[in-house]
Enzyme design. Sequence first.
Site, PDB file in Angstrom:
ATOM      1  CG  ASP A 105      -1.994   1.031   1.263  1.00 24.27           C
ATOM      2  OD1 ASP A 105      -3.025   0.939   0.584  1.00 24.27           O
ATOM      3  OD2 ASP A 105      -1.760   2.010   2.004  1.00 24.27           O
ATOM      4  CG  HIS A 308      -5.708  -3.087  -0.151  1.00 25.92           C
ATOM      5  ND1 HIS A 308      -4.931  -2.605  -1.179  1.00 25.92           N
ATOM      6  CD2 HIS A 308      -5.357  -2.380   0.963  1.00 25.92           C
ATOM      7  CE1 HIS A 308      -4.146  -1.635  -0.714  1.00 25.92           C
ATOM      8  NE2 HIS A 308      -4.388  -1.485   0.577  1.00 25.92           N
TER       9      HIS A 308
END
Length: 331
Positions: A105, A308
Amino acid sequence: MIEMPPLQFAQTNGIRMGFYEAGPTDDRPPVVLCHGWPEIAFSWRHQIKALADAGIRVIAPDQRGYGATDRPEPVEAYDLEHLTGDLVGLLDHLKIDKAIFVGHDWGGFVVWQMPLRHRDRVAGVVGVNTPHRPRSPIDPVELFRERFGNSMYIVQFQDPSREADKIFDSRVEQAFDFFMRQPLPRKDTGPAEPPTAGLGASSKLNLAFPQMIAAYDAKYDPRKPILSAEEKKVFVDTFTKTGFTGGINWYRNWTRNWERAEALDHTVRVPSLMIMAENDAVLPPSAADGMEKVVPDLEKYLVRGSGHWTQQEKPEEVSAKLIEWRRRRFG
């Protein structure tokens, strides 16, 4: 029982940074694990143990603005010059000349910048979900605004009133209930949908995370949580104490980072690995298309069935790939 090494501290780049370290201290090059938003070094708990057990030295900091690390007041103290400088200072503190930097991320943006800004301190780079791209021809915030509208969370984060921060700070457990879940099974037509389950009418908002969380009720969310109650408590307790502003300040430097990167050569000239998650709605595998143009020594690896939070959703697979690649490329 959650296993984490003891918390240590380093004075680096004008701040005190908390970090965890495991594995043999004579192993080279060590692996530095850099978390994203809204996360902390604890997000790498599975990899810390697996890499250390495999005989690899591993270091995982709470980055600037997060967890046990200082949270300076000025917004510009969170630009990429500071964030990469913090990692150089951590290496200096530990008397390490070069490391492999692994980032997920937002941590991915930071680690791809390391060889551009501090080439002599970088042995290799691994991006988890976050690709490396050439510099955008226009301000990325304007691009987000154009593509997703003013409700898109990164655009909202630019608001100096800090309304988004207040929403997250007042609903910490709700935020982690919302974020830390596996995506619903993907449709045949493309990647998983953004995480809008349990939101009623608010599900029409496109990446408007503050409003999604304000409207969220976990009772109606069909997605499966990825954290145990004990693990969730670590995140909730930490962010209840620190708030979200430190991490959101990274986003408030997007334009500044873009402006100040104009003179940089954006080619990454170290061995690199791109780990992609099949069902990441925000950073899909397609975001890494064409990366080879700016990362000549690149391998790609797809984690199937993951959303994610890849290193927490598929910990054994991510750890195994990191160990295999590190051994093959660096001995």
